[in-house]
Design a protein around this motif. Structure first.
Motif, PDB file in Angstrom:
ATOM      1  N   HIS A  30       0.853  -1.189   0.000  1.00  0.00           N
ATOM      2  CA  HIS A  30       0.000   0.000   0.000  1.00  0.00           C
ATOM      3  C   HIS A  30       0.891   1.242   0.000  1.00  0.00           C
ATOM      4  CE1 HIS A  30      -4.039  -1.840   1.540  1.00  0.00           C
ATOM      5  NE2 HIS A  30      -3.938  -1.855   0.221  1.00  0.00           N
ATOM      6  N   ALA A  31       0.366   2.307  -0.628  1.00  0.00           N
ATOM      7  CA  ALA A  31       1.173   3.502  -0.884  1.00  0.00           C
ATOM      8  C   ALA A  31       1.817   4.075   0.379  1.00  0.00           C
ATOM      9  CB  ALA A  31       0.295   4.554  -1.549  1.00  0.00           C
ATOM     10  N   ASP A  32       1.096   4.072   1.497  1.00  0.00           N
ATOM     11  CA  ASP A  32       1.627   4.691   2.719  1.00  0.00           C
ATOM     12  C   ASP A  32       2.759   3.886   3.352  1.00  0.00           C
ATOM     13  OD1 ASP A  32      -0.516   2.874   3.131  1.00  0.00           O
ATOM     14  OD2 ASP A  32      -0.761   3.532   5.196  1.00  0.00           O
ATOM     15  N   HIS A  33       3.095   2.747   2.767  1.00  0.00           N
ATOM     16  CA  HIS A  33       4.187   1.919   3.302  1.00  0.00           C
ATOM     17  C   HIS A  33       5.413   1.909   2.391  1.00  0.00           C
ATOM     18  CE1 HIS A  33       1.616   0.103   6.508  1.00  0.00           C
ATOM     19  NE2 HIS A  33       0.717   0.650   5.707  1.00  0.00           N
ATOM     20  N   VAL A  34       5.224   2.371   1.156  1.00  0.00           N
ATOM     21  CA  VAL A  34       6.325   2.229   0.188  1.00  0.00           C
ATOM     22  C   VAL A  34       6.779   3.542  -0.454  1.00  0.00           C
ATOM     23  CG1 VAL A  34       5.726  -0.168  -0.350  1.00  0.00           C
ATOM     24  CG2 VAL A  34       4.760   1.667  -1.748  1.00  0.00           C
ATOM     25  N   CYS A  35       6.222   4.681   0.008  1.00  0.00           N
ATOM     26  CA  CYS A  35       6.612   5.968  -0.614  1.00  0.00           C
ATOM     27  C   CYS A  35       8.122   6.190  -0.575  1.00  0.00           C
ATOM     28  CB  CYS A  35       5.957   7.139   0.108  1.00  0.00           C
ATOM     29  SG  CYS A  35       4.264   7.447  -0.381  1.00  0.00           S
ATOM     30  N   GLY A  36       8.779   5.727   0.483  1.00  0.00           N
ATOM     31  CA  GLY A  36      10.203   6.031   0.653  1.00  0.00           C
ATOM     32  C   GLY A  36      11.146   4.992   0.079  1.00  0.00           C
ATOM     33  N   LEU A  37      10.630   3.949  -0.564  1.00  0.00           N
ATOM     34  CA  LEU A  37      11.530   2.876  -1.043  1.00  0.00           C
ATOM     35  C   LEU A  37      12.647   3.413  -1.935  1.00  0.00           C
ATOM     36  CD1 LEU A  37       9.321  -0.241  -1.988  1.00  0.00           C
ATOM     37  CD2 LEU A  37      10.844   0.060  -0.029  1.00  0.00           C
ATOM     38  N   SER A  38      12.292   4.364  -2.813  1.00  0.00           N
ATOM     39  CA  SER A  38      13.293   4.866  -3.769  1.00  0.00           C
ATOM     40  C   SER A  38      14.373   5.718  -3.102  1.00  0.00           C
ATOM     41  CB  SER A  38      12.603   5.675  -4.865  1.00  0.00           C
ATOM     42  OG  SER A  38      11.694   4.847  -5.542  1.00  0.00           O
ATOM     43  N   ASP A  39      14.168   6.106  -1.852  1.00  0.00           N
ATOM     44  CA  ASP A  39      15.191   6.888  -1.147  1.00  0.00           C
ATOM     45  C   ASP A  39      16.352   6.023  -0.648  1.00  0.00           C
ATOM     46  OD1 ASP A  39      13.876   9.297  -1.469  1.00  0.00           O
ATOM     47  OD2 ASP A  39      12.715   9.066   0.387  1.00  0.00           O
ATOM     48  N   PHE A  40      16.202   4.715  -0.720  1.00  0.00           N
ATOM     49  CA  PHE A  40      17.238   3.799  -0.209  1.00  0.00           C
ATOM     50  C   PHE A  40      17.604   2.804  -1.313  1.00  0.00           C
ATOM     51  CE2 PHE A  40      14.453   5.230   3.206  1.00  0.00           C
ATOM     52  CZ  PHE A  40      15.370   5.817   4.071  1.00  0.00           C
ATOM     53  N   PRO A  41      18.290   3.293  -2.358  1.00  0.00           N
ATOM     54  CA  PRO A  41      18.482   2.473  -3.563  1.00  0.00           C
ATOM     55  C   PRO A  41      19.361   1.245  -3.367  1.00  0.00           C
ATOM     56  CG  PRO A  41      19.666   4.573  -3.740  1.00  0.00           C
ATOM     57  CD  PRO A  41      18.837   4.652  -2.501  1.00  0.00           C
ATOM     58  N   GLU A  42      20.118   1.206  -2.262  1.00  0.00           N
ATOM     59  CA  GLU A  42      21.016   0.049  -2.087  1.00  0.00           C
ATOM     60  C   GLU A  42      20.420  -1.040  -1.196  1.00  0.00           C
ATOM     61  OE1 GLU A  42      25.059   1.325  -1.108  1.00  0.00           O
ATOM     62  OE2 GLU A  42      24.598   3.163  -2.207  1.00  0.00           O
ATOM     63  N   ALA A  43      19.247  -0.765  -0.643  1.00  0.00           N
ATOM     64  CA  ALA A  43      18.676  -1.734   0.305  1.00  0.00           C
ATOM     65  C   ALA A  43      18.036  -2.916  -0.411  1.00  0.00           C
ATOM     66  CB  ALA A  43      17.629  -1.030   1.172  1.00  0.00           C
ATOM     67  N   THR A  44      18.231  -4.088   0.165  1.00  0.00           N
ATOM     68  CA  THR A  44      17.499  -5.281  -0.274  1.00  0.00           C
ATOM     69  C   THR A  44      16.074  -5.159   0.250  1.00  0.00           C
ATOM     70  OG1 THR A  44      19.460  -6.666  -0.250  1.00  0.00           O
ATOM     71  CG2 THR A  44      17.362  -7.804   0.008  1.00  0.00           C
ATOM     72  N   ILE A  45      15.111  -5.449  -0.601  1.00  0.00           N
ATOM     73  CA  ILE A  45      13.703  -5.302  -0.199  1.00  0.00           C
ATOM     74  C   ILE A  45      13.150  -6.680   0.159  1.00  0.00           C
ATOM     75  CG2 ILE A  45      11.399  -4.667  -1.037  1.00  0.00           C
ATOM     76  CD1 ILE A  45      12.890  -2.472  -2.704  1.00  0.00           C
ATOM     77  N   VAL A  46      12.757  -6.817   1.408  1.00  0.00           N
ATOM     78  CA  VAL A  46      12.234  -8.089   1.909  1.00  0.00           C
ATOM     79  C   VAL A  46      10.711  -8.023   1.897  1.00  0.00           C
ATOM     80  CG1 VAL A  46      12.127  -9.622   3.930  1.00  0.00           C
ATOM     81  CG2 VAL A  46      14.246  -8.352   3.444  1.00  0.00           C
ATOM     82  N   CYS A  47      10.073  -8.935   1.192  1.00  0.00           N
ATOM     83  CA  CYS A  47       8.614  -8.992   1.221  1.00  0.00           C
ATOM     84  C   CYS A  47       8.199 -10.441   0.994  1.00  0.00           C
ATOM     85  CB  CYS A  47       7.997  -8.073   0.161  1.00  0.00           C
ATOM     86  SG  CYS A  47       8.331  -8.581  -1.531  1.00  0.00           S
TER      87      CYS A  47
END
Ligand SMILES: [Zn+2]
Length: 279
Positions: free
Chosen positions: A110-127
């Protein structure tokens, strides 16, 4: 279970908020407009660096909803986020850089949980595998119906994602009444829980903080009162919830967990009172 559990420094941030009626998120609740903060968990792991749990709001939400049909979303859920409230600004304020963030656990897309993903380009995304399968290749219209803004999903997600329940390293652990619970680093510091219903493949995290363990339960319910007293949301939320039956089943498991482990704080991502108490 792990014998020597690694303890983490944990901070709970509020990266913006939205507003809504209490009686929508709690059946029989007050007809009162309340504030729903957007939780971001920051965990400092001695070996694995800084780990985030969700990323809250950023100005990207307004940018992605400035025209129809996405604008409907912003009308339904009026939000606020000042530049100093983003996850990135607050993480920097703690003395870290964006590249210090090595992992981001995405409870759901949902949008309110992922708005900042692009601010951390080196992070591995766990889902979860289910959450990823649900949003991968989703078209704009279907996405909007599910509360997903495709413009907020990083284009290189496929290269950065680590899938829970879709990886051979995933081993199930017992954590009554939940099944298929996964110890992320194998050291007991962060255990991922399946919390389906609110959105396909939603997950939560039981985190061993230096002070006490805490269970971040994402949007399995909006307010703590819901799992404590087993109160479902208004049926008006059905359009927001991907599987109402699974939602009820997850809420029932959380209620059992609460009664089995009354000393473990359980923190919904949007419950102001609980976040203020344990943050
Ligand atoms: Zn949410």
């Amino acid at each position: 279970m792990v014998e020597n559990i690694t303890k983490l420094k944990v901070k709970l941030l509020q990266a913006g908020c939205c507003y809504g009626q209490e009686n929508i998120v709690l059946k029989g609740g007050r007809f009162k407009r309340i504030k729903f903060p957007a939780l971001v968990g920051v965990f400092q792991h001695p070996k694995h660096g800084v780990i985030l749990f969700d990323t809250g709001y950023t100005k990207r939400f307004a940018e992605e909803t400035n025209s129809l049909p996405n604008k409907l979303f912003a009308w339904m859920l009026p939000h606020e986020v000042a530049p100093h409230q983003t996850a990135l600004a607050q993480v920097q304020n703690m003395g870290f850089s964006a590249s210090d963030v090595k992992y981001i656990i995405v409870s759901h897309f949902h949008a309110d949980h992922v708005c900042g993903l692009s601010d951390f380009p080196e992070a591995t995304i766990v889902c979860s595998k289910d959450a990823y399968a649900n949003i991968r290749d989703i078209d704009e219209r279907k996405a909007l119906q599910q509360g997903v803004l495709t413009g907020l999903i990083p284009e290189d997600l496929e290269q950065r994602v680590w899938l829970y329940d879709g990886d051979e390293r995933v081993k199930s652990m017992a954590y009554r009444p939940f099944k298929k619970v996964h110890d992320l680093f194998g050291d007991g510091s962060i255990v991922l829980f399946p919390l389906p219903g609110h959105q396909t493949g939603q997950i939560g995290a039981l985190v061993q903080s230096e002070k006490e363990p805490m269970f971040l339960i994402a949007d399995a319910c909006w307010l703590s009162k819901a799992y404590k007293e087993m109160i479902m949301p208004s049926s008006l939320t059905k359009f927001l919830i991907s599987d109402f039956k699974a939602y009820e089943d997850t809420l029932d498991k959380l209620n059992q967990f609460y009664r089995l482990y009354p000393d473990i704080p359980m923190i919904p991502s949007h419950c102001l009172e609980t976040i203020n108490r344990f943050g």
